[in-house]
Design an enzyme around this catalytic site. Structure first.
Site, short mmCIF file in Angstrom:
data_model
loop_
_atom_site.label_atom_id
_atom_site.label_comp_id
_atom_site.label_asym_id
_atom_site.label_seq_id
_atom_site.Cartn_x
_atom_site.Cartn_y
_atom_site.Cartn_z
N THR A 83 0.79 -1.32 -0.09
CA THR A 83 0.12 0.00 -0.09
C THR A 83 0.92 1.19 -0.08
O THR A 83 1.95 1.08 0.46
CB THR A 83 -1.11 0.16 1.24
OG1 THR A 83 -1.58 1.19 1.30
CG2 THR A 83 -0.10 -0.14 2.37
N CYS A 197 -2.07 4.93 -5.27
CA CYS A 197 -2.69 3.91 -4.30
C CYS A 197 -2.72 2.57 -5.19
O CYS A 197 -3.11 2.56 -6.11
CB CYS A 197 -4.38 4.64 -4.08
SG CYS A 197 -5.24 3.33 -3.05
#
Length: 230
Positions: A83, A197
């Site tokens: 992430t 992202c």
């Protein structure tokens, strides 16, 4: 082959993309029945998301560091956090482990530099787009000029990530909104746009736009494979 430690679950949808991409890349490079040596720790994202949105980053850092230590103890030769946002606490995690932590912003920046990109747009969670831990690293270590959307567009990008993509929902309306924001960044001078992202690649793909996209999930996964096979 080195063993890759995946610190995932943030969200599991993008972690699944990491797992597939890494194994596809190893198979492509080595052929036959080869696959990657991987140890995965997939966390429950809901408690971590609450810590993010209540500003309890120290608690989030402790949580992830504990899981990174587990990966190291299990035999990971290096660790990647699956992430972008949680790289906000990467320095703390690095201080708690002896094996390398491969930073997603470094992998992405090296890809940009290799293509002679100077100015780049950045999409991601509000934390990634607004805080210095990501933009600052790109600028200070690699000399990149980073553009982010305006306030309203940042809110759209953030909400789609948490309310849709992290829950496995892909909306044509959201794709259209993202493509519009990407076009705006291009008009402002971005030579490419970072999908900063790890879920955004589920929504927007290179075939959807003429603007060059840099999908951090794919870049980070490929970077990890190169290290594992080096």
């Amino acid at each position: 082959m080195k063993t890759i430690g995946l610190l995932g679950g943030m969200s599991w949808e993008s972690t699944a993309s990491y797992y597939q991409r890494i194994n596809d890349a190893v198979k492509s490079k080595l052929g036959g029945l080869h696959s990657a040596e991987i140890i995965l720790y997939s966390i429950d994202f809901a408690p971590l998301e609450r810590l993010q949105h209540t500003g309890k980053w120290d608690e989030a850092a402790h949580l992830l560091a504990e899981k990174a230590i587990c990966l190291e103890s299990a035999g990971a030769d290096f660790i990647i956090i699956c992430t972008n946002t949680m790289h906000k606490v990467a320095p703390y995690i690095e201080s708690k482990i002896a094996v390398p932590l491969v930073h997603i912003a470094d992998a992405t920046a090296k890809k940009l530099v290799s293509q002679d990109i100077k100015t780049v747009g950045l999409l991601g969670t509000a934390f990634t787009m607004e805080d210095a831990f990501y933009k600052g690293r790109l600028h200070e270590k690699y000399g990149l000029n980073v553009l982010t959307p305006n306030d309203q567009d940042r809110q759209i990008v953030h909400q789609v990530i948490y309310q849709e993509l992290c829950q496995g929902k892909v909306s044509e309306a959201s794709k259209k909104a993202y493509l519009n924001i990407i076009d705006k960044l291009s008009e402002q001078g971005a030579e490419g746009v970072i999908l900063g992202c790890t879920e955004i690649g589920l929504l927007v793909k290179q075939s959807d736009t003429q603007v060059t996209l840099f999908d951090t999930t794919r870049i980070h996964a490929d970077f990890a494979v190169n290290i594992a096979l080096s």
